[in-house]
Design a protein around this motif. Structure first.
Motif, mmCIF file in Angstrom:
data_model
loop_
_atom_site.group_PDB
_atom_site.id
_atom_site.type_symbol
_atom_site.label_atom_id
_atom_site.label_comp_id
_atom_site.label_asym_id
_atom_site.label_seq_id
_atom_site.Cartn_x
_atom_site.Cartn_y
_atom_site.Cartn_z
ATOM 1 N N GLU A 147 63.498 57.664 36.506
ATOM 2 C CA GLU A 147 64.275 58.651 37.270
ATOM 3 C C GLU A 147 63.485 59.947 37.447
ATOM 4 O OE1 GLU A 147 68.235 58.583 38.051
ATOM 5 O OE2 GLU A 147 67.096 56.808 38.611
ATOM 6 N N ILE A 148 62.844 60.378 36.373
ATOM 7 C CA ILE A 148 62.089 61.634 36.397
ATOM 8 C C ILE A 148 60.911 61.534 37.368
ATOM 9 C CG2 ILE A 148 60.653 63.175 34.994
ATOM 10 C CD1 ILE A 148 62.477 62.343 32.594
ATOM 11 N N SER A 149 60.331 60.335 37.508
ATOM 12 C CA SER A 149 59.198 60.173 38.430
ATOM 13 C C SER A 149 59.604 60.474 39.870
ATOM 14 C CB SER A 149 58.636 58.755 38.326
ATOM 15 O OG SER A 149 59.515 57.796 38.910
ATOM 16 N N HIS A 150 60.885 60.353 40.160
ATOM 17 C CA HIS A 150 61.407 60.706 41.489
ATOM 18 C C HIS A 150 61.890 62.163 41.542
ATOM 19 C CE1 HIS A 150 61.272 56.675 43.276
ATOM 20 N NE2 HIS A 150 61.699 56.195 42.119
ATOM 21 N N ASN A 151 61.553 62.941 40.512
ATOM 22 C CA ASN A 151 61.953 64.359 40.426
ATOM 23 C C ASN A 151 63.468 64.537 40.426
ATOM 24 O OD1 ASN A 151 59.288 65.351 40.358
ATOM 25 N ND2 ASN A 151 59.144 65.322 42.594
ATOM 26 N N LEU A 152 64.178 63.603 39.801
ATOM 27 C CA LEU A 152 65.635 63.637 39.844
ATOM 28 C C LEU A 152 66.257 64.406 38.687
ATOM 29 C CD1 LEU A 152 66.266 59.954 40.992
ATOM 30 C CD2 LEU A 152 66.367 62.044 42.364
ATOM 31 N N ALA A 153 65.428 64.937 37.780
ATOM 32 C CA ALA A 153 65.970 65.735 36.669
ATOM 33 C C ALA A 153 66.132 67.198 37.078
ATOM 34 C CB ALA A 153 65.077 65.614 35.442
ATOM 35 N N PHE A 154 65.035 67.792 37.568
ATOM 36 C CA PHE A 154 65.062 69.219 37.949
ATOM 37 C C PHE A 154 64.946 69.440 39.454
ATOM 38 C CE2 PHE A 154 63.564 69.276 33.523
ATOM 39 C CZ PHE A 154 64.447 70.203 32.974
ATOM 40 N N GLY A 155 64.796 68.350 40.217
ATOM 41 C CA GLY A 155 64.688 68.489 41.659
ATOM 42 C C GLY A 155 63.253 68.618 42.128
ATOM 43 N N HIS A 156 63.044 68.487 43.420
ATOM 44 C CA HIS A 156 61.704 68.516 43.993
ATOM 45 C C HIS A 156 61.091 69.913 43.975
ATOM 46 C CE1 HIS A 156 61.928 64.368 45.334
ATOM 47 N NE2 HIS A 156 63.150 64.606 45.755
ATOM 48 N N SER A 157 61.897 70.933 43.815
ATOM 49 C CA SER A 157 61.356 72.298 43.802
ATOM 50 C C SER A 157 60.722 72.656 42.467
ATOM 51 C CB SER A 157 62.481 73.298 44.125
ATOM 52 O OG SER A 157 63.501 73.238 43.143
ATOM 53 N N ARG A 158 60.917 71.821 41.442
ATOM 54 C CA ARG A 158 60.366 72.107 40.112
ATOM 55 C C ARG A 158 59.619 70.873 39.578
ATOM 56 N NH1 ARG A 158 65.111 74.386 36.489
ATOM 57 N NH2 ARG A 158 63.334 74.877 35.139
ATOM 58 N N PRO A 159 58.551 70.477 40.232
ATOM 59 C CA PRO A 159 57.843 69.252 39.818
ATOM 60 C C PRO A 159 57.261 69.334 38.413
ATOM 61 C CG PRO A 159 56.550 70.494 41.434
ATOM 62 C CD PRO A 159 57.899 71.128 41.391
ATOM 63 N N MET A 160 56.747 70.516 38.009
ATOM 64 C CA MET A 160 56.155 70.631 36.684
ATOM 65 C C MET A 160 57.199 70.466 35.586
ATOM 66 S SD MET A 160 53.471 70.815 34.938
ATOM 67 C CE MET A 160 52.301 71.176 36.246
ATOM 68 N N ALA A 161 58.400 70.967 35.819
ATOM 69 C CA ALA A 161 59.470 70.790 34.834
ATOM 70 C C ALA A 161 59.789 69.305 34.656
ATOM 71 C CB ALA A 161 60.713 71.559 35.275
ATOM 72 N N ASN A 162 59.754 68.561 35.745
ATOM 73 C CA ASN A 162 59.981 67.119 35.659
ATOM 74 C C ASN A 162 58.875 66.437 34.868
ATOM 75 O OD1 ASN A 162 62.430 66.295 37.425
ATOM 76 N ND2 ASN A 162 61.312 67.720 38.747
ATOM 77 N N ARG A 163 57.611 66.860 35.097
ATOM 78 C CA ARG A 163 56.503 66.222 34.375
ATOM 79 C C ARG A 163 56.594 66.510 32.880
ATOM 80 N NH1 ARG A 163 56.606 65.323 38.849
ATOM 81 N NH2 ARG A 163 57.947 63.760 37.889
ATOM 82 N N ILE A 164 56.946 67.741 32.503
ATOM 83 C CA ILE A 164 57.054 68.109 31.082
ATOM 84 C C ILE A 164 58.170 67.310 30.418
ATOM 85 C CG2 ILE A 164 57.619 69.984 29.495
ATOM 86 C CD1 ILE A 164 56.220 71.889 31.462
ATOM 87 N N LEU A 165 59.300 67.182 31.109
ATOM 88 C CA LEU A 165 60.402 66.393 30.557
ATOM 89 C C LEU A 165 59.983 64.939 30.386
ATOM 90 C CD1 LEU A 165 63.393 66.341 29.662
ATOM 91 C CD2 LEU A 165 63.964 65.724 32.030
ATOM 92 N N GLY A 166 59.219 64.420 31.342
ATOM 93 C CA GLY A 166 58.747 63.048 31.230
ATOM 94 C C GLY A 166 57.831 62.848 30.033
ATOM 95 N N ILE A 167 56.952 63.810 29.763
ATOM 96 C CA ILE A 167 56.059 63.730 28.602
ATOM 97 C C ILE A 167 56.869 63.765 27.308
ATOM 98 C CG2 ILE A 167 54.259 64.973 27.332
ATOM 99 C CD1 ILE A 167 53.128 65.833 30.068
ATOM 100 N N TYR A 168 57.926 64.581 27.292
ATOM 101 C CA TYR A 168 58.799 64.647 26.116
ATOM 102 C C TYR A 168 59.536 63.322 25.921
ATOM 103 C CZ TYR A 168 62.679 66.058 23.098
ATOM 104 O OH TYR A 168 63.608 66.131 22.084
ATOM 105 N N ALA A 169 60.063 62.747 27.009
ATOM 106 C CA ALA A 169 60.778 61.469 26.921
ATOM 107 C C ALA A 169 59.847 60.341 26.489
ATOM 108 C CB ALA A 169 61.399 61.139 28.271
ATOM 109 N N ASN A 170 58.564 60.508 26.727
ATOM 110 C CA ASN A 170 57.562 59.503 26.404
ATOM 111 C C ASN A 170 57.308 59.380 24.896
ATOM 112 O OD1 ASN A 170 54.494 58.677 28.214
ATOM 113 N ND2 ASN A 170 55.359 57.723 26.402
ATOM 114 N N LEU A 171 57.596 60.427 24.128
ATOM 115 C CA LEU A 171 57.191 60.477 22.718
ATOM 116 C C LEU A 171 57.611 59.262 21.895
ATOM 117 C CD1 LEU A 171 57.710 64.282 21.909
ATOM 118 C CD2 LEU A 171 55.562 63.067 22.374
#
Length: 405
Positions: free
Chosen positions: A172-196
């Motif tokens: 879901e985060i890969s589609h920028n569906l967590a923080f929206g398309h206007s905040r791509p870096m926030a989505n990437r950081i959340l994805g790295i956290y979810a990856n742990l």
């Protein structure tokens, strides 16, 4: 897989076609199943097994052939799984038309423009990620005190299921569906956290490959979701497909690197560094049991596991000509509605939590499409059915190739 009916008698119909008529008694020789297809006929020979053999009762459609027409009647038959049986396909299903989702998207939006109101991010996804990661981290303090037997059992049943949910949160985060398309870096950081808790660093690289899977579905080079020819040739028996399913996470992770390598980005390097640091601290401070609980859970839950059925159900061709399938069962609650896969490919920027609304608004586009009722049955059918295997995917020539043709 050989099969027999709970006793069938053969009678000749008009024109020499075979009619299969149920009767009573012991199981004996089955008839030849014939069905007409475009440009010719296909025959599949159904053998016979004794009623004394161990068999599984499964629902099937038994064809009645009369004057060249095939009518399907539901029957029950006994199945004997032959672990060395080869799949019937020797190549992928090649398509020379565009993937179906882009055109259907335009048609649906023209008829139902209100679907656009479903576009956007889902803040609830952020809280679910924090909750699932927190649960996994807290559970480690319990796991470290358990025996190895219970570590592995809980890894499969609980840890693996939650890690799989986190993988689909990353989807879901890969589609920028967590923080929206206007905040791509926030989505990437959340994805790295979810990856742990997943142990294998893949969040950032997954995004690039996955978006190409959407845009170039079936492309022989760009869609790395499709098995390689080597995989399809090696794992072409019932036993081979079972082995392939068990090691599917390794193939899924290594296939893009081998068939379509890309230069690592700075974010991918950060993702890998953060993940390896976490893995080292986990093993050093909490021990091997905690590391195994998370790592084994990730591997087991992507293989022969109920929630892993979506890997097969989404795009393997269970019905000729159809390349994407949805599943509307209860496991969607654990997987961010990834089962709504036709809806997802039609509208990849609608969060999973809202995909049921797409089907509700435009049921005329989805109710008539083939769909799966059980991910467990999908796994069973994939392994045991000789018509299904790694070759059962629709592929398209890569743009720019074979220009001379």
């Amino acid at each position: 897989m050989s099969a027999c009916t709970p006793t069938k008698e053969r009678e000749r119909g008009k024109g020499g076609d075979i009619q299969i008529i149920p009767s009573r008694g012991k199981a004996r020789v089955g008839a030849i199943e014939r069905e007409r297809k475009e440009g010719g006929m296909r025959e599949a020979r159904l053998g016979c097994i004794s009623s004394r053999r161990a068999c599984s009762k499964i629902s099937a459609s038994w064809p009645v052939v009369a004057s060249g027409r095939v009518q399907l009647h539901s029957e029950t038959y006994c199945a004997e799984i032959k672990m060395g049986q080869h799949v019937s396909r020797t190549d992928f299903e090649w398509s020379y038309t565009a993937e179906p989702h882009a055109s259907r998207r335009k048609e649906i939006l023209k008829k139902h423009p209100e679907i656009k109101e479903l576009f956007g991010n889902d803040v609830g996804l952020v809280w679910w990620v924090f909750a699932l990661v927190t649960f996994q981290l807290i559970s480690l303090f319990l796991v470290r005190e358990l025996s190895w037997f219970w570590v592995l059992i809980l890894s499969y049943c609980i840890g693996g299921t939650i890690n799989h949910s986190l993988m689909l949160a990353i989807h879901e985060i890969s589609h920028n569906l967590a923080f929206g398309h206007s905040r791509p870096m926030a989505n990437r950081i959340l994805g790295i956290y979810a990856n742990l808790p997943i142990i294998l660093p893949f969040s950032v690289s997954f995004k690039g490959y996955h978006l190409e899977h959407h845009k170039y579905q079936g492309d022989e080079k760009l869609d790395t979701d499709i098995p390689t020819n080597l995989e399809a040739r090696l794992f072409c028996t019932t036993f081979g497909k079972m082995v392939w399913m068990f090691f599917q996470p390794l193939f899924y992770a290594l296939r893009p690197i081998i068939t379509y390598p890309k230069n690592p980005t700075s974010l991918e390097i950060i993702n890998t560094t953060v993940q390896l640091t976490f893995n080292f601290c986990l093993f050093y401070f909490l021990g091997g049991k905690c590391f195994t609980y998370l790592a084994a859970g990730s591997l087991l839950a992507m293989g022969i596991h109920p929630v892993a059925g979506h890997f097969i159900s989404e795009h393997y061709m269970f019905k000729k000509g159809f390349e994407t399938y949805s599943y509307y069962g209860p496991l969607n609650y654990l997987t961010f509605n990834v089962g709504y896969h036709n809806e997802h490919h039609d509208f990849p920027y609608i969060p999973g939590s809202r995909l049921p609304m797409v089907k509700k608004i435009a049921p005329e586009y989805y109710d008539t499409l083939p769909q799966h009722e059980s991910w467990v049955k999908v796994i069973y059918d994939f392994i045991t059915d000789p018509d299904i295997g790694p070759y059962a995917r629709i592929k398209r020539k890569h743009a720019g190739l074979d220009k001379e043709e």
